[in-house]
Design an enzyme around this catalytic site. Sequence first.
Site, PDB file in Angstrom:
ATOM      1  CG  HIS A   1      -0.292   0.289   2.420  1.00 44.07           C
ATOM      2  ND1 HIS A   1       0.350  -0.563   3.084  1.00 44.07           N
ATOM      3  CD2 HIS A   1      -0.176   1.381   3.386  1.00 44.07           C
ATOM      4  CE1 HIS A   1       1.002  -0.089   4.235  1.00 44.07           C
ATOM      5  NE2 HIS A   1       0.511   1.223   4.390  1.00 44.07           N
TER       6      HIS A   1
HETATM    7  N1  UDP Z   1      -3.392  -4.985   9.469  1.00 46.48           N
HETATM    8  C1  UDP Z   1      -4.356  -5.739   9.781  1.00 46.48           C
HETATM    9  N2  UDP Z   1      -5.150  -6.269   8.417  1.00 46.48           N
HETATM   10  C2  UDP Z   1      -4.905  -6.220   7.315  1.00 46.48           C
HETATM   11  C3  UDP Z   1      -3.505  -5.420   6.849  1.00 46.48           C
HETATM   12  C4  UDP Z   1      -2.733  -4.967   8.191  1.00 46.48           C
HETATM   13  O1  UDP Z   1      -4.790  -5.904  10.690  1.00 46.48           O
HETATM   14  O2  UDP Z   1      -5.465  -6.362   6.318  1.00 46.48           O
HETATM   15  C5  UDP Z   1      -2.482  -4.668  10.281  1.00 46.48           C
HETATM   16  C6  UDP Z   1      -0.941  -5.132  10.588  1.00 46.48           C
HETATM   17  O3  UDP Z   1      -0.966  -6.541  10.971  1.00 46.48           O
HETATM   18  C7  UDP Z   1      -0.336  -4.313  11.273  1.00 46.48           C
HETATM   19  C8  UDP Z   1      -1.107  -2.986  10.860  1.00 46.48           C
HETATM   20  O4  UDP Z   1      -2.263  -3.243  10.318  1.00 46.48           O
HETATM   21  O5  UDP Z   1      -0.497  -4.336  12.885  1.00 46.48           O
HETATM   22  C9  UDP Z   1      -0.095  -2.313   9.794  1.00 46.48           C
HETATM   23  O6  UDP Z   1      -0.667  -1.334   9.191  1.00 46.48           O
HETATM   24  P1  UDP Z   1      -0.277  -0.575   7.877  1.00 46.48           P
HETATM   25  O7  UDP Z   1       0.488  -1.693   7.006  1.00 46.48           O
HETATM   26  O8  UDP Z   1      -1.613  -0.048   7.166  1.00 46.48           O
HETATM   27  O9  UDP Z   1       0.701   0.507   8.083  1.00 46.48           O
HETATM   28  P2  UDP Z   1       2.286   0.640   8.626  1.00 46.48           P
HETATM   29  O10 UDP Z   1       2.574  -0.562   9.374  1.00 46.48           O
HETATM   30  O11 UDP Z   1       2.728   0.496   7.291  1.00 46.48           O
HETATM   31  O12 UDP Z   1       2.412   1.934   9.051  1.00 46.48           O
END
Ligand code: UDP
Length: 351
Positions: free
Chosen positions: A207
Amino acid sequence: MAIRLLSVVGARPQFIKAAAVSRAIGARPELIEVMVHTGQHFDPEMSDVFFEELGIPAPAHHLGIHGGGHGEMTGRMLEALERVMTEVRPAAVIVYGDTNSTLAGALAAAKLHLPVAHVEAGLRSFNRRMPEEVNRVLADHVSALLFCPTATAVENLAREGITAGVHNVGDVMYDATLFAAAAARERSSILDRLGLRPRGYAVATLHRAENTDDAAALARAVAYLEAEAARRPVVLPLHPRTRAALARDALSLAAVRTVAPLGYLDMHRLLQDAELVLTDSGGLQKEAYFHRVPCVTLRDETEWVETVEHGWNRLWRVASWRARSEIADYGDGRAAQRIVERIVERLGGAA
Ligand code: UDP
């Protein structure tokens, strides 16, 4: 006298981080938390499910702000948050991570002379083209309390001249993982629902703007994931931004099994028995390690350098993992409690 803390959340990873801190605030009777949801992520599957599964109290204020360019979104949040902060008059404002909601919350509070506590401070990709990098650098520079998840984050801040108010408390995402792991195993039926064999599949997410904003970059990521899916099933909960980008470029994932964004328990259940994680997410790189699953990061740099140094993670253009060892960073699952203690201390209460 009660101490009012205002916390600003808006995007999926922030609900998860805030859940841990919110629980620690709730354990202190002298504290009152006023949570503000900016509305940056608004789909039930990107927002409500985390409040339900992680037991986060409903936000006191929902600003309903999403969409538009970065400047437009951040500007609208800034205006609305200033209004709420003026009304609530909190003793401190807590912001999380690196989204537009983080920057707007930090900036609104700093201009009102409210101390800002930044959870997940000091992370750097050293790539200023990432919107997240701009948000985190600016948020760190107006924060009074900087809660770092790792020693590397502390060093990054020192290099920018920030040493006051810096605390290495461990990673709140680890707190959240420990909180959810048993419930995920007991309550989630995702493996059965998707017909997956333990250790016989990979979990992927995609994403980041650098992979989705540009057609050539998206096509490269799609080709990489499709090649991985020829080796074993790859399950990919599809982020709304990526769904829109695939439609925009008329690209499709044929071999990869796309599913709607998952709740936290389903996601952790998938991670627990995965053979491999493929992701451009920050959080997932560490969660892969928390479940001792190797990870390939679909990016050219990472903020979570420990995962690479200790052989659990590699960048997609690097051929193999380094020798594997345990990671001492990320704390002991009590990062949130430490954060709350340091905030109370700073505000002159007993810690
Ligand atoms: N996550 C979730 N469901 C999904 C995808 C991600 O619960 O379908 C959780 C994942 O386990 C983690 C968090 O969302 O705890 C990560 O968020 P994201 O990837 O959106 O953001 P980033 O970590 O890159 O800031």
